[in-house]
Design an enzyme around this catalytic site. Structure first.
Site, PDB file in Angstrom:
ATOM      1  CG  PHE A 234      -1.727  -1.281   1.359  1.00  0.00           C
ATOM      2  CD1 PHE A 234      -2.611  -1.713   0.385  1.00  0.00           C
ATOM      3  CD2 PHE A 234      -1.526  -2.071   2.483  1.00  0.00           C
ATOM      4  CE1 PHE A 234      -3.283  -2.924   0.528  1.00  0.00           C
ATOM      5  CE2 PHE A 234      -2.200  -3.284   2.632  1.00  0.00           C
ATOM      6  CZ  PHE A 234      -3.082  -3.710   1.656  1.00  0.00           C
ATOM      7  N   GLY A 461       0.139  -9.440  -2.856  1.00  0.00           N
ATOM      8  CA  GLY A 461      -1.052 -10.124  -2.363  1.00  0.00           C
ATOM      9  C   GLY A 461      -2.221  -9.834  -3.278  1.00  0.00           C
ATOM     10  CB  ILE A 623     -11.025  -7.785 -16.254  1.00  0.00           C
ATOM     11  CG1 ILE A 623     -11.815  -6.481 -16.093  1.00  0.00           C
ATOM     12  CG2 ILE A 623     -10.888  -8.544 -14.956  1.00  0.00           C
ATOM     13  CD1 ILE A 623     -11.396  -5.633 -14.947  1.00  0.00           C
ATOM     14  CG  ASN A 625      -8.491 -13.871 -11.977  1.00  0.00           C
ATOM     15  OD1 ASN A 625      -9.648 -13.777 -11.533  1.00  0.00           O
ATOM     16  ND2 ASN A 625      -7.704 -14.885 -11.674  1.00  0.00           N
ATOM     17  CB  THR A 628      -7.385 -11.521  -8.765  1.00  0.00           C
ATOM     18  OG1 THR A 628      -7.268 -11.412 -10.176  1.00  0.00           O
ATOM     19  CG2 THR A 628      -7.006 -12.924  -8.333  1.00  0.00           C
ATOM     20  CD  GLN A 632      -5.829  -5.339  -6.546  1.00  0.00           C
ATOM     21  OE1 GLN A 632      -5.644  -5.254  -5.330  1.00  0.00           O
ATOM     22  NE2 GLN A 632      -5.035  -4.777  -7.409  1.00  0.00           N
ATOM     23  CE  LYS A 695      -8.950   2.454 -18.925  1.00  0.00           C
ATOM     24  NZ  LYS A 695      -9.660   3.717 -19.269  1.00  0.00           N
ATOM     25  N   GLY A 698      -5.485  -1.222  -8.975  1.00  0.00           N
ATOM     26  CA  GLY A 698      -5.305  -1.413  -7.534  1.00  0.00           C
ATOM     27  C   GLY A 698      -5.702  -0.241  -6.660  1.00  0.00           C
ATOM     28  CD  GLU A 699      -1.892   3.238  -6.056  1.00  0.00           C
ATOM     29  OE1 GLU A 699      -1.499   4.133  -5.308  1.00  0.00           O
ATOM     30  OE2 GLU A 699      -1.258   2.877  -7.067  1.00  0.00           O
TER      31      GLU A 699
HETATM   32 MO1  MOS Z   1       1.139   2.526  -4.055  1.00  0.00          MO
HETATM   33  S1  MOS Z   1       0.677   4.053  -2.697  1.00  0.00           S
HETATM   34  O1  MOS Z   1       1.799   3.394  -5.334  1.00  0.00           O
HETATM   35  O2  MOS Z   1       2.295   1.606  -3.312  1.00  0.00           O
END
Ligand code: MOS
Length: 732
Positions: A234, A461, A623, A625, A628, A632, A695, A698-699
């Site tokens: 993170f 993870g 996408i 998967n 997963t 996320q 694209k 995660g964030e």
């Molecule tokens: Mo993320 S805050 O770019 O590890």
């Protein structure tokens, strides 16, 4: 048609993880291990007068004690990948509470902890600066390692103000937050001669390799960094940190492998944090809801020795079509460790302000919040004037609204009830840039017909092992069981840091290209080989499915990877390919988008907020998967709920000590706090971002959640909370 890519393949490392067999850094079995425990400053500003180690040195099991006075001279390296200051102390100056002052090395962890408790440090303390209010404020020239200016403007603010018929001008504040990955930071350092091996909890094995080599002034080739399993990062595992350097120094000093695992409490002082923000945001608009100007001034904290800005205005520059804009950053220098990236740095707090303000504007103009956003929809990137590589934000709004039942919303605050509960419906937009980097991948075709695919990426993870296995399997025509994907070792071909949500966009094109090239090589070898059943067929006619290689014209003619290798007398065959971001893609503005809808139920007497329903719709290109990917998103929205309602680091304004540096006082959501989260992805084809069309993901899903909740709270109660977290005391 994709046969494997996109499918909800279970995590390939899932069984290893749930059976406890996956070797996380601190679990790697190393012989003759010694344990390091770091001791830290108990004051926030001043000087060390003395470090008294003689008692500690005679405690049972102690091997050595290294204070900052004994550490070798370290080399300062530029901000990235490690702070400009020496990440570990080199002199008697104290800059923050918790600053690492040395390390005790002992035979067991308990002995090292006990001895560390006997180290007596005396100080000459000075009055620290801890809060924004106490600090002198300055305006940095540039932010984010100089890649972005400290002030961004476009158009003509004065004319934007003249055109404005309605203003929303407010201050939004967000608190200090900590990452709290489940797995604390850990280093296992061992030297063989002048070669250093680090088992390390890092989001960037190559960056750690480069960083530690530079700091210790040893050749990069002498350092190997391994990180095969991570329990979350993170952002707090993105940079080289002091504990890693101390572990390496200690292991060299005692000539034994040394393990350092930060305690949960040390995680609050040693790996950065998300700065609190004060955001002065002004929106000007016409009566029909068209933005005429945006002024977003963000104030955040930085340390005494580094400039780090929480770039809250980054999404403001590109989110809405508005000709006139100013984004400006202000920094307050205080006595803490330097703040750092934390999931969606900039976007997470910045979009809390912007998307709250948009809701305030919608309420002021009596326009539906989605309609207001559509009226200001940016058809091209309003700042760079580049077309979007792809953008399906309108579909996200539409599908989200449909799934949520938005049309049934009575816009009047306090108009919806369920028994004793006030019901509120809120929504917000989400966005995150979609960047990528260069990656290199090696594919080994094995004698048994299977493949091993290797690259020096990381899996936080999130599912890197799994999705890359899928990409490789599909490109090779193998089943996912026939592909073994290896990562997390700096000896492997280079891949970028796992941060800024770039891993899939950077690594999957390289995996695909290397696997396709390996398949092509094998096909060419087969059709050119008179002993092959597919001899003489054109390569274009050959298909591989689950490892079976056959001619489409005549499927009875079959060959296999293992046979091809055997006939050529090869034990294996290696192909390495490197991919870089396509320069063509620079002609586009690349962002992921989404829309989040939330229902809250608020106990009017107690001010207690329950999240009842949550719908998130995202457009993130292809996408890899769907399972997963959904995970996320659920993780991101859960973070967003924590940010909205719970998370807040409390710091003592006198001593600069973090109060409640643990997981019982620092609140994060648990299962009972999280409702069913409905996640949808818009089918989106992006031909520009990379060969696979993926694209960033995660964030993105933390972005907008806090605003959607604040907006829902306003809808439920008529109270606009502009200060996170939204705790019951603010509602009663
Ligand atoms: Mo993320 S805050 O770019 O590890």
């Amino acid at each position: 048609m994709s046969k494997i890519i996109g499918k909800p393949l279970d995590r390939v490392d899932g069984k290893l993880k749930v059976t406890g067999e996956a070797p996380y850094t601190a679990d790697v079995p190393i012989e003759n291990l010694a344990y390091g425990v770091i001791f830290q400053s108990a004051i926030a500003k001043g000087k060390v007068l003395q470090i008294e180690t003689s008692t500690a040195a005679t405690a049972p099991g102690v091997i050595d004690i290294i204070t900052y006075q004994q550490t070798p001279n370290l080399v300062k390296i530029p901000f990235f990948p490690t702070p400009e200051n020496l990440p570990t102390a080199q002199d008697d100056n104290i800059y923050y509470n918790g600053q690492h002052l040395g390390i005790v090395i002992a035979e067991t962890l308990e002995q090292a902890e006990y001895a560390a408790s006997l180290v007596k440090i005396s100080y000459e303390a000075a009055e620290p600066t801890i809060t924004i209010a106490q600090a002198e404020i300055f305006e940095p020239e540039s932010i984010f390692f100089g890649i972005m200016p400290g002030k961004i403007t476009r158009g003509d603010m004065a004319s934007g103000k003249t055109q404005a018929e309605v203003l929303v001008e407010e201050i939004y504040t967000t608190p200090m937050e900590h990452h709290n990955p489940l797995e604390p930071a850990a280093t296992l350092a061992m030297w063989t001669g002048d070669n250093l091996t680090l088992y390390e909890t890092t989001q960037g094995i190559s960056a750690t390799q480069r960083g530690i080599a530079a700091v210790l002034n040893i050749p990069q080739e002498k350092v190997r960094v391994i990180s095969q399993y991570l329990g979350g990062g993170f952002g707090c595992k993105a940079l080289l940190r002091s504990h890693t350097i101390l572990a390496a120094i200690a292991a060299r000093q005692v000539q034994r492998p040394v393990k350092v695992v930060l305690t949960r409490s040390q995680m609050y002082t040693s790996c950065g944090y998300r700065s609190p923000t004060q955001q002065h945001l002004t929106l000007g608009a016409t009566q029909d809801g068209k933005l005429t100007f945006i002024n977003h001034i963000g104030t955040s904290l930085t340390s005494i020795f580094d400039d780090f800005v929480e770039p809250v205005g980054a999404p403001t520059t590109m989110m809405y079509a508005c000709a006139n804009l100013q984004v400006k950053y202000r920094l307050a220098r205080i006595n803490t460790i330097t703040p750092t990236f934390m999931r969606a740095p900039g976007e997470a707090p910045g979009m809390f302000a912007l998307e709250s303000a948009m809701d305030e504007l919608a309420a002021a103009l009596n326009i539906d919040p989605i309609e207001l956003r559509l009226r200001n929809h940016a058809d091209i990137d309003p700042h760079t004037q580049l077309p979007w590589s792809s953008k399906s934000l309108k579909q996200c709004y539409q599908q989200g609204a449909e799934l949520f039942g938005w049309s049934l919303r009575n816009p009047v605050p306090r108009s919806m009830r369920d028994g004793d509960f006030l019901i509120g419906w809120g929504m917000a937009s989400a966005t995150f840039p979609s960047n990528s980097g260069k990656a290199s991948v090696k594919v080994e075709m094995l004698a048994n017909g299977e493949a091993r695919v290797k690259t020096g990426t990381q899996d936080l993870g999130t599912g890197t092992y799994t999705v890359m296995t899928q990409v490789a399997a599909e490109a090779l025509g193998l089943s996912s069981q026939q592909v073994q994907f290896e990562l997390g070792d700096s000896n492997l071909p280079n891949a970028p840091i796992t941060g800024n949500s770039i891993t899939v966009g950077s690594v999957s094109p390289a995996v695909h290209q290397a696997a396709s090239a390996a398949k092509q090589r094998m096909m060419q070898m087969a059709v050119a080989d008179p002993n092959s059943p597919i001899y003489g067929f054109p390569v274009a006619d050959i298909t591989v499915e689950s490892g079976k290689i056959f001619s489409q014209q005549d499927p009875s003619k079959q060959d296999s990877y293992s046979e091809i290798l055997r006939r050529h007398g090869l034990a294996s065959l290696e192909v390495t390919e490197e991919t870089s971001p396509n320069p063509e893609s620079q002609k586009y503005s690349k962002h992921s988008f989404g829309a989040i809808f939330i229902e809250v139920a608020i106990d009017e007497l107690l001010g207690q907020i329950k999240i009842r329903r949550c719908v998130g719709v995202y457009s993130v290109g292809k996408i890899l998967n769907c399972k997963t990917a959904r995970s996320q998103v659920i993780g991101g929205i859960t973070w967003g709920i924590g940010m909205a309602l719970m998370e807040k680091t409390v710091i003592d304004p006198h001593q600069g000590r973090i109060v409640g540096a643990n997981l019982s006082d620092y609140l994060i959501p648990v299962h009972t706090d999280i409702p069913n989260i409905e996640v949808q992805f818009i089918a989106e084809h992006d031909p520009h971002v990379n060969t696979l069309g993926t694209k960033s993901l995660g964030e993105l899903p933390i972005v907008g959640v806090a605003a959607a909740i604040a907006n829902a709270v306003y809808h439920a109660t008529g109270k606009r909370i502009r200060d996170l977290p939204i705790t019951p005391d603010k509602l009663i």
